[in-house]
Enzyme design. Structure first.
Site, short mmCIF file in Angstrom:
data_model
loop_
_atom_site.label_atom_id
_atom_site.label_comp_id
_atom_site.label_asym_id
_atom_site.label_seq_id
_atom_site.Cartn_x
_atom_site.Cartn_y
_atom_site.Cartn_z
CG PHE A 188 48.88 -24.88 120.90
CD1 PHE A 188 49.01 -25.32 119.59
CD2 PHE A 188 49.99 -24.31 121.51
CE1 PHE A 188 50.21 -25.20 118.91
CE2 PHE A 188 51.20 -24.18 120.85
CZ PHE A 188 51.31 -24.63 119.54
CG ASN A 229 43.03 -14.19 123.77
OD1 ASN A 229 44.10 -14.11 123.20
ND2 ASN A 229 41.99 -14.80 123.22
CE LYS A 249 38.70 -28.76 122.61
NZ LYS A 249 38.86 -27.31 122.45
O1 PMT Z 1 50.07 -16.01 120.36
P1 PMT Z 1 51.15 -16.02 121.43
O2 PMT Z 1 51.23 -14.69 122.15
O3 PMT Z 1 52.47 -16.49 120.90
O4 PMT Z 1 50.70 -17.08 122.56
C1 PMT Z 1 50.67 -18.44 122.25
C2 PMT Z 1 49.51 -19.15 122.96
C3 PMT Z 1 49.69 -19.13 124.46
C4 PMT Z 1 48.17 -18.51 122.61
C5 PMT Z 1 49.52 -20.63 122.40
O5 PMT Z 1 50.76 -21.22 122.70
C6 PMT Z 1 48.41 -21.48 122.99
O6 PMT Z 1 48.52 -22.07 124.05
N1 PMT Z 1 47.28 -21.54 122.24
C7 PMT Z 1 46.02 -22.17 122.69
C8 PMT Z 1 45.27 -21.19 123.52
C9 PMT Z 1 43.89 -21.69 123.91
O7 PMT Z 1 42.94 -21.02 123.65
O8 PMT Z 1 43.83 -22.86 124.51
P2 PMT Z 1 42.46 -23.60 124.95
O9 PMT Z 1 42.92 -24.61 125.91
O10 PMT Z 1 41.45 -22.61 125.40
O11 PMT Z 1 41.94 -24.26 123.61
C10 PMT Z 1 42.29 -25.59 123.26
C11 PMT Z 1 42.37 -25.73 121.76
O12 PMT Z 1 41.06 -25.60 121.20
C12 PMT Z 1 43.26 -24.72 121.07
O13 PMT Z 1 43.95 -25.39 120.04
C13 PMT Z 1 42.25 -23.72 120.49
O14 PMT Z 1 42.75 -23.13 119.28
C14 PMT Z 1 41.04 -24.58 120.23
N2 PMT Z 1 39.74 -23.87 120.38
C15 PMT Z 1 39.36 -23.39 121.59
C16 PMT Z 1 38.12 -22.79 121.73
C17 PMT Z 1 37.28 -22.69 120.60
N3 PMT Z 1 36.10 -22.10 120.69
N4 PMT Z 1 37.68 -23.16 119.42
C18 PMT Z 1 38.88 -23.76 119.29
O15 PMT Z 1 39.25 -24.20 118.19
#
Ligand code: PMT
Length: 400
Positions: free
Chosen positions: A325, A210, A343
């Site tokens: 996030f 990504n 979570k």
């Molecule tokens: O890196 P940049 O270019 O500065 O961009 C920043 C960002 C947009 C990546 C950041 O601000 C952001 O939003 N990060 C979270 C991105 C994400 O994957 O969101 P999610 O909604 O899919 O995941 C939710 C949370 O679970 C996140 O904290 C993620 O780290 C965590 N996760 C998700 C999937 C997984 N298999 N394991 C996880 O730990």
């Protein structure tokens, strides 16, 4: 009061806003600081050294080759003496030189030897400010721990209007004071941060990934380090940023590798902040050799990756603060609140990634910070550094 008695090195560079540095010097003196000005030759075309000498009551340094007044090796003595350093205005030129480590005049040579915190206030035409090379240079300096004072938006000396104005001297001094006053509020605490996207290998040369650059997570890690925390930063495979000084960076590639590093480091972390964009799925098979093209369609079977944040939530200690996030393109609040609950998080940063200047690989971000108590703090579009500051403020208020 925090600037009282402090020795401040004020670097003045050659932009029209150099005249505002006179008021900055004056305000710093009124706060009880001792101000030592180092000017570039270009700055001296806008304001005379004499003006700064009168305002500060100190000799002004300009030329590497002048007979020194009382220093031994002047640039080293100046660098050692400084408790805090401020460059205002900071032109695109000084930012580029400092980012590249160039030392070809008194100011750049001194800056290379400064160990004290460095603030810089960019001021220039908006096209120069927005130029990717200037953005990259500023990001490099921030990655090394320099504090950027965001430029204001408004009328510019070139006639147009846009971002690039030097903020008002009172605002610059206030930002320095607030940052200095914040002090080492996270001293003695281990903060674990994840940043960037994971890469899931298809074959030895291809992957699913990504667009996460790591900028958001790096900004959070740097802000935590500036507040005195012991910071461990786990970076995913998409990150191409320099390792920030004073932070232990563990580079990983895939979600599985990130999981291993995170679970190991989280055990004794007081705070865990998961800004990484972790792939939810990975190719079930990783081809040993590069997949050859043929006329048939190629089907990739994906299997689910573990949810690292969910695992952290399940094993969270009572005193540990867990921050996630949520990057969303729709139903931002509802989806983020659902993730916060599911979570077992203390805070979630709901990231609207539909806005062109927010989310993946941008300098700015648009977020809402949601607490498990139902509180919602809605932030305007801000630099990722300012978002990081607000996230850490929210974490600190939970600790109180
Ligand atoms: O890196 P940049 O270019 O500065 O961009 C920043 C960002 C947009 C990546 C950041 O601000 C952001 O939003 N990060 C979270 C991105 C994400 O994957 O969101 P999610 O909604 O899919 O995941 C939710 C949370 O679970 C996140 O904290 C993620 O780290 C965590 N996760 C998700 C999937 C997984 N298999 N394991 C996880 O730990």
């Amino acid at each position: 009061m925090v600037l009282e008695g402090k020795k401040i090195l004020l670097g003045v560079t050659g932009g029209i806003a150099a005249y505002k540095a006179v008021e900055i010097a004056s305000r710093l003196r009124k706060k009880g600081a001792e101000v030592h000005v180092v000017m570039t030759r270009e700055a001296a075309r806008f304001v005379t050294p004499l003006t700064f000498r009168e305002i500060t009551g100190q000799p002004v340094s300009l030329d590497m080759w002048e007979e020194p007044a009382h220093w031994n090796v002047e640039h080293i003595a100046l660098a050692r003496m400084a408790d805090v350093c401020l460059i205002a205005p900071a032109t695109a030129n000084i930012i580029a030189k400092a980012a590249a480590g160039i030392a070809d005049d008194m100011l750049t040579t001194t800056l290379l030897a400064v160990k004290a915190p460095i603030f810089f206030a960019p001021a220039m035409n908006s096209a120069m400010y927005e130029n990717p090379v200037t953005q990259e240079n500023m990001a490099k300096l921030q990655a090394r721990g320099w504090h950027k004072i965001e430029p204001a938006t408004g009328h510019l000396a070139c006639g147009g209007s846009g971002v690039g104005r030097l903020p008002e001297p009172a605002d610059i001094v206030r930002e320095m004071e607030e940052t200095q006053a914040r002090g080492k509020t996270l001293a003695g605490k281990k903060v674990l941060v994840t940043a960037g996207g994971t890469l899931e290998a298809i074959d030895p040369v291809r992957f699913i990934g990504n667009r996460s650059s790591g900028k958001m997570g790096y900004a959070v890690a740097q802000e935590a380090a500036q507040r005195g925390a012991e910071v461990v930063l786990v970076a995913g495979g998409t990150v191409a940023l320099a390792d920030p000084p004073g932070i232990r960076v563990l580079h990983t590639e895939s979600a599985l590798a990130m999981r291993e590093a995170v679970l190991q480091e989280a055990a004794d972390a007081a705070v865990v902040i998961k800004a990484a964009a972790v792939a939810d799925y990975r190719p079930k098979e990783r081809a040993k050799q590069k997949i050859k093209k043929n006329d048939a369609e190629l089907t990739l079977v994906l299997e689910k990756n573990p949810d690292i944040l969910m695992e952290l939530g399940a094993r969270k200690r009572e005193t540990q603060i867990l921050v996630g996030f949520a990057a969303e393109t729709q139903n931002l609040l509802a989806y983020a609140q659902e993730k916060l609950k599911k979570k077992n998080l203390d805070l979630i940063v709901a990231n609207d990634v539909t806005c062109p200047d927010a989310g993946f690989n941008t300098e700015t971000n648009l977020v809402k910070i949601i607490g498990r108590d139902g509180s919602i703090k809605e932030l305007p579009l801000l630099s990722k550094q300012k978002v990081a500051k607000t996230i850490l403020d929210a974490i600190e208020s939970l600790q109180k």
